[in-house]
Design an enzyme around this catalytic site. Structure first.
Site, PDB file in Angstrom:
ATOM      1  N   SER A 114      20.269  21.847  99.223  1.00  8.34           N
ATOM      2  CA  SER A 114      21.687  21.617  99.476  1.00  8.34           C
ATOM      3  C   SER A 114      22.580  22.184  98.390  1.00  8.34           C
ATOM      4  O   SER A 114      23.778  22.305  98.576  1.00  8.34           O
ATOM      5  CB  SER A 114      21.960  20.113  99.604  1.00  8.34           C
ATOM      6  OG  SER A 114      21.616  19.448  98.403  1.00  8.34           O
ATOM      7  N   CYS A 115      22.029  22.524  97.241  1.00  9.30           N
ATOM      8  CA  CYS A 115      22.861  22.998  96.137  1.00  9.30           C
ATOM      9  C   CYS A 115      22.123  24.053  95.347  1.00  9.30           C
ATOM     10  O   CYS A 115      21.095  23.782  94.748  1.00  9.30           O
ATOM     11  CB  CYS A 115      23.242  21.838  95.212  1.00  9.30           C
ATOM     12  SG  CYS A 115      24.130  22.371  93.740  1.00  9.30           S
ATOM     13  N   GLY A 116      22.621  25.277  95.348  1.00  7.75           N
ATOM     14  CA  GLY A 116      21.940  26.340  94.644  1.00  7.75           C
ATOM     15  C   GLY A 116      22.431  26.539  93.231  1.00  7.75           C
ATOM     16  O   GLY A 116      21.861  27.318  92.483  1.00  7.75           O
TER      17      GLY A 116
END
Length: 280
Positions: A114-116
């Site tokens: 969900s978060c790079g």
């Protein structure tokens, strides 16, 4: 190779009753990206198109600018309990003369689906300067074309039909032709796969294109588009404030809430044609 979907039993509760049946789930497995044997990042992704993902990741992190910057990309031995290769470690060898990644690129923690950006050594390093600035791209984007992109991307999301659990990203021409679409449990991975494909196909800088994403327009997705020279990013949901700020600074068109025949243009409105401006 890991499977894109996995079947698991599920108890279905409906007004008509309760029953148990198999259900298709989107597969999620870790991928470790190494550069010249050095671990650079671990991301949770849907298996498939891993080489594209690695190319897109390295492009959008400013490590490479051309397919020629990579010598080889191969899976390393990563064995499960039964001794089978999981294909979850990919080692990329840079071409001679290509500088190794800066320490700021190294991910200190696992990158979730969900978060790079989470775990960046330095948040300032996220604002990598692109060598393909989109500001001077003269492309015009008819509103009618933009209105049709969400449905066109949705039609290309084959695995979503069976799982309902994947993000989609697609690269389109200014007349609405789909160049490539990819799906992944991570929205940033889907974009990396799309941009990696474009890089390998010789379409970076991605002049005259629109990157369409199935979710929201985050800062990181905007940064990735800018790094690949994409002049327009469109999303079915909202952008973040930082995404709008970056798009405006880079001269990129940013469209949000693109649904049906409505949209919000947050930056670069001069590229969008076929609309009546009553804003005054």
């Amino acid at each position: 190779m890991g499977r894109v979907t996995v079947r698991r039993p599920v108890i279905r509760v409906r007004e008509q009753g309760v029953n148990q049946r198999p259900d298709a789930l989107a597969a999620e497995e870790p991928l470790e990206i190494r550069v010249d044997g050095r671990s650079l990042a671990v991301t949770m992704r849907t298996p498939g198109h891993d080489v594209e993902l690695a190319h897109g990741f390295l492009l959008t992190e400013g490590v490479i600018t051309s397919p020629a910057d990579i010598g080889t990309a191969r899976y390393c031995d990563s064995l499960d309990d039964s001794g089978r290769n999981t294909y979850n470690v990919l080692d990329v060898a840079l071409a001679p003369g290509v500088a190794p990644p800066d320490d700021s690129v190294e991910r200190r923690f696992y990158t979730t689906s969900s978060c790079g950006v989470c775990g960046k050594a330095s948040l300032d390093a996220v604002r990598t300067r692109t060598v393909f600035p989109p500001a001077d791209d003269p492309v015009e984007l008819p509103a009618e074309v933009l209105f049709g992109l969400p449905d066109a991307l949705r039609a290309a999301q084959k695995v979503f039909d069976s799982t309902g659990g994947l993000h989609g990203a697609g690269l389109f021409t200014a007349d609405g032709a789909l160049l490539v679409a990819r799906e992944d449990v991570g929205r940033h991975n889907a974009v990396d796969k799309v941009l990696g494909h474009a890089l390998l196909a010789g379409r970076v800088p991605a002049a005259g294109t629109v990157l369409m994403v199935s979710g929201r327009a985050s800062f990181e997705l905007t940064q990735k588009a800018v790094m690949a020279g994409v002049p327009a990013l469109a999303a079915v949901s909202a952008p973040s404030s930082l995404a709008v700020e970056m798009a405006d600074e880079a001269g990129m068109t940013l469209v949000g809430f693109l649904r049906g025949r409505s949209m919000n243009i947050y930056a670069g409105a001069s590229r969008v044609t076929g609309i009546d401006d009553d804003a005054g």
